[in-house]
Write an enzyme that holds these catalytic residues in place. Structure first.
Site, PDB file in Angstrom:
ATOM      1  N   CYS A 108       4.260  -6.145  -1.418  1.00 41.02           N
ATOM      2  CA  CYS A 108       4.465  -4.912  -2.173  1.00 41.02           C
ATOM      3  C   CYS A 108       3.330  -3.949  -1.849  1.00 41.02           C
ATOM      4  O   CYS A 108       2.328  -4.332  -1.258  1.00 41.02           O
ATOM      5  CB  CYS A 108       4.564  -5.173  -3.669  1.00 41.02           C
ATOM      6  SG  CYS A 108       3.045  -5.627  -4.487  1.00 41.02           S
ATOM      7  N   VAL A 109       3.523  -2.705  -2.212  1.00 40.23           N
ATOM      8  CA  VAL A 109       2.521  -1.679  -1.951  1.00 40.23           C
ATOM      9  C   VAL A 109       1.942  -1.231  -3.288  1.00 40.23           C
ATOM     10  O   VAL A 109       2.662  -1.115  -4.281  1.00 40.23           O
ATOM     11  CB  VAL A 109       3.112  -0.499  -1.152  1.00 40.23           C
ATOM     12  CG1 VAL A 109       4.201   0.209  -1.914  1.00 40.23           C
ATOM     13  CG2 VAL A 109       2.027   0.484  -0.733  1.00 40.23           C
TER      14      VAL A 109
END
Length: 191
Positions: A65-66
């Site tokens: 994920c970012v």
């Protein structure tokens, strides 16, 4: 009377040992001279290790994920993470409040309502960061997690090894450590 005294002394010693053991579990070294302004920006969650039953059940379906780390008004950090959940992008923001020493923060879990502590244990600011989180989840279940943040979606092998060593030092076993697979989904949210 001697038996009562011996019992009392035994209980005191057990209490002292319990306190010492509890303190030893949370001794995580912090990044020396942590510079919050250099820690800001975009990070990819590239690796995780946890003792959580939820993590053990879901780790095979998790993906990278970012996250974006930005300053908050109170001197802490806003950590906004976007991840894939049930084939849709989901975004969550946590307010990391300063908790004493620079690099140490706390936040309230939106799901459990409990307070979690986060330590930035090691970072070079440009390539990687190793974080350690602890708290209580639900009814007295201790929660521990090590996280590898990377500025790119492809951390170098040396960085992955550094994370594995860090996680094992925190008591995680090999099967509790996972490197998250890359995905194109939800990665464009915070460019």
């Amino acid at each position: 009377m001697a038996a009562l005294h011996t019992l009392w002394m035994g209980l005191v010693l057990l209490g002292v040992l319990g306190v010492l053991q509890t303190q030893a579990q949370v001794q995580v070294s912090l990044q020396p001279n942590f510079q919050q302004d250099k820690f800001l920006g975009r990070w990819f969650t590239s690796g995780l290790a946890s003792n959580s039953s939820w993590f053990r059940e879901k780790k095979k379906v998790l993906s990278m994920c970012v996250s974006v780390v930005a300053p908050s008004a109170d001197g802490g950090l806003n950590l906004t993470s976007t991840f894939l959940r049930k084939e849709q992008c989901e975004t969550r923001t946590l307010l990391l409040r300063p908790a004493g020493t620079p690099g140490c923060y706390s936040y309230t879990s939106p799901h459990w309502g409990s307070t979690h502590d986060v330590w930035v244990a090691m970072t070079d600011y440009d390539e990687y960061a190793l974080l350690y989180t602890t708290g209580t989840k639900g009814l007295g279940q201790d929660f521990h997690m090590a996280t590898l943040y990377s500025r790119t979606q492809t951390p170098r092998a040396e960085i992955k090894e550094k994370f594995t060593t860090f996680a094992k030092t925190q008591g995680f076993t090999e099967d509790a450590i996972v490197f998250l697979p890359q995905t194109d989904k939800c990665m464009e949210e915070h460019k």
